[in-house]
Design a protein around this motif. Sequence first.
Motif, PDB file in Angstrom:
ATOM      1  N   GLU A  24       8.677   6.851  12.481  1.00  0.00           N
ATOM      2  CA  GLU A  24       7.628   6.250  12.497  1.00  0.00           C
ATOM      3  C   GLU A  24       6.607   6.226  11.192  1.00  0.00           C
ATOM      4  O   GLU A  24       6.366   5.287  10.593  1.00  0.00           O
ATOM      5  N   PRO A  25       6.402   7.255  10.744  1.00  0.00           N
ATOM      6  CA  PRO A  25       5.806   7.501   9.433  1.00  0.00           C
ATOM      7  C   PRO A  25       6.608   6.913   8.145  1.00  0.00           C
ATOM      8  O   PRO A  25       5.850   6.178   7.273  1.00  0.00           O
ATOM      9  N   ARG A  68       5.944   2.978   8.582  1.00  0.00           N
ATOM     10  CA  ARG A  68       4.750   2.787   8.222  1.00  0.00           C
ATOM     11  C   ARG A  68       4.245   2.777   6.759  1.00  0.00           C
ATOM     12  O   ARG A  68       3.685   1.920   6.187  1.00  0.00           O
ATOM     13  N   VAL A  69       4.586   3.887   6.240  1.00  0.00           N
ATOM     14  CA  VAL A  69       4.164   4.135   4.961  1.00  0.00           C
ATOM     15  C   VAL A  69       5.106   3.290   3.996  1.00  0.00           C
ATOM     16  O   VAL A  69       4.585   2.640   2.728  1.00  0.00           O
ATOM     17  N   ARG A  87       6.094   0.132   4.671  1.00  0.00           N
ATOM     18  CA  ARG A  87       5.330  -1.064   4.890  1.00  0.00           C
ATOM     19  C   ARG A  87       4.141  -1.142   3.805  1.00  0.00           C
ATOM     20  O   ARG A  87       3.749  -2.263   3.218  1.00  0.00           O
ATOM     21  N   ILE A  88       3.379  -0.038   3.736  1.00  0.00           N
ATOM     22  CA  ILE A  88       2.121  -0.161   2.978  1.00  0.00           C
ATOM     23  C   ILE A  88       2.720  -0.127   1.457  1.00  0.00           C
ATOM     24  O   ILE A  88       2.130  -0.908   0.813  1.00  0.00           O
ATOM     25  N   ARG A 136      -4.803   3.983   7.651  1.00  0.00           N
ATOM     26  CA  ARG A 136      -3.306   3.967   8.156  1.00  0.00           C
ATOM     27  C   ARG A 136      -2.600   5.160   7.750  1.00  0.00           C
ATOM     28  O   ARG A 136      -1.104   5.338   7.744  1.00  0.00           O
ATOM     29  N   GLN A 179       7.364   9.309   3.302  1.00  0.00           N
ATOM     30  CA  GLN A 179       6.697   9.479   4.688  1.00  0.00           C
ATOM     31  C   GLN A 179       5.809  10.357   5.001  1.00  0.00           C
ATOM     32  O   GLN A 179       5.271  10.337   5.955  1.00  0.00           O
TER      33      GLN A 179
END
Length: 283
Positions: free
Chosen positions: A64-65, A68-69, A71-72, A137, A216
Amino acid sequence: MGLVDASDLRLSDLTRWVLDELGFADGRIETASADASFRRYFRVTRGEHSYIVMDAPPGKEDLEPFLRVGRILLDIGVNVPVVLAKDLRRGFLLLSDLGSRQYLDELAADGAAERLYADALESLYLMQAAEPAVEGRVPAYGRDLLMREMELMPDWFLRRHLALQVSDREAALLRRSFDMLAGCALEQPAALVHRDYHSRNLLVREQRNPGILDFQDAVWGAITYDLVSLLKDCYIAWPRTRVRAWALAHRARLRAAGRPAGRSDDEFLRWFDLMGLQRHIKV
């Protein structure tokens, strides 16, 4: 097919996922790299095209990290691998391949350092100029994490590696020093922090937009942290005058964009040097 190891059940499962489920039946799988975690990376080649497969065992690695990162960072406009396919249950990702030309291998070439660092500092600027909404985030790089990182040094380096007995007086001195360094980090303006922004996690690209890996663990923390990781790299050293010039040019660019970067060059360099001490104690 490439790699074959009947005893490696995850590799066998990953190979079936790539060759059968993703349709790379005519592809070749080879080891790309591994890191200090349980993650492994393989390169899949088919004709002139190549891809990277990440193996992140569930229960040992959380994807998940990374997702998520990633995408950022893509939204910010820096160059990170794009996720092309995923199986979160098994812990597999198919990623775009940014190549294998590490900064570390190419920085020593004549005239390369100025160009490569200019590119890396451009990407760092984009990350640090990210909208404040990013703050919510990623985790905060707070005192507890800063202290926990530095406490690795007496626990693992002094006691276990060197077999030194740390006296109560020495332990108190270390604690006061760590408190001071954590306080210095927390007094700085905050921004998005990659946490391992150095020459082995940056890839040379023809379009001068470096490939960025191992992101990540990103956090929201001290503005000098990634600058220290890059310019006071564990793997390559530069003269102090050159490091100072790069650091202050970066500060000037932040200030020109209206970003806080200290009241003076001296304050910024103090932050920079003490942040370097915190990072190298951790490492």
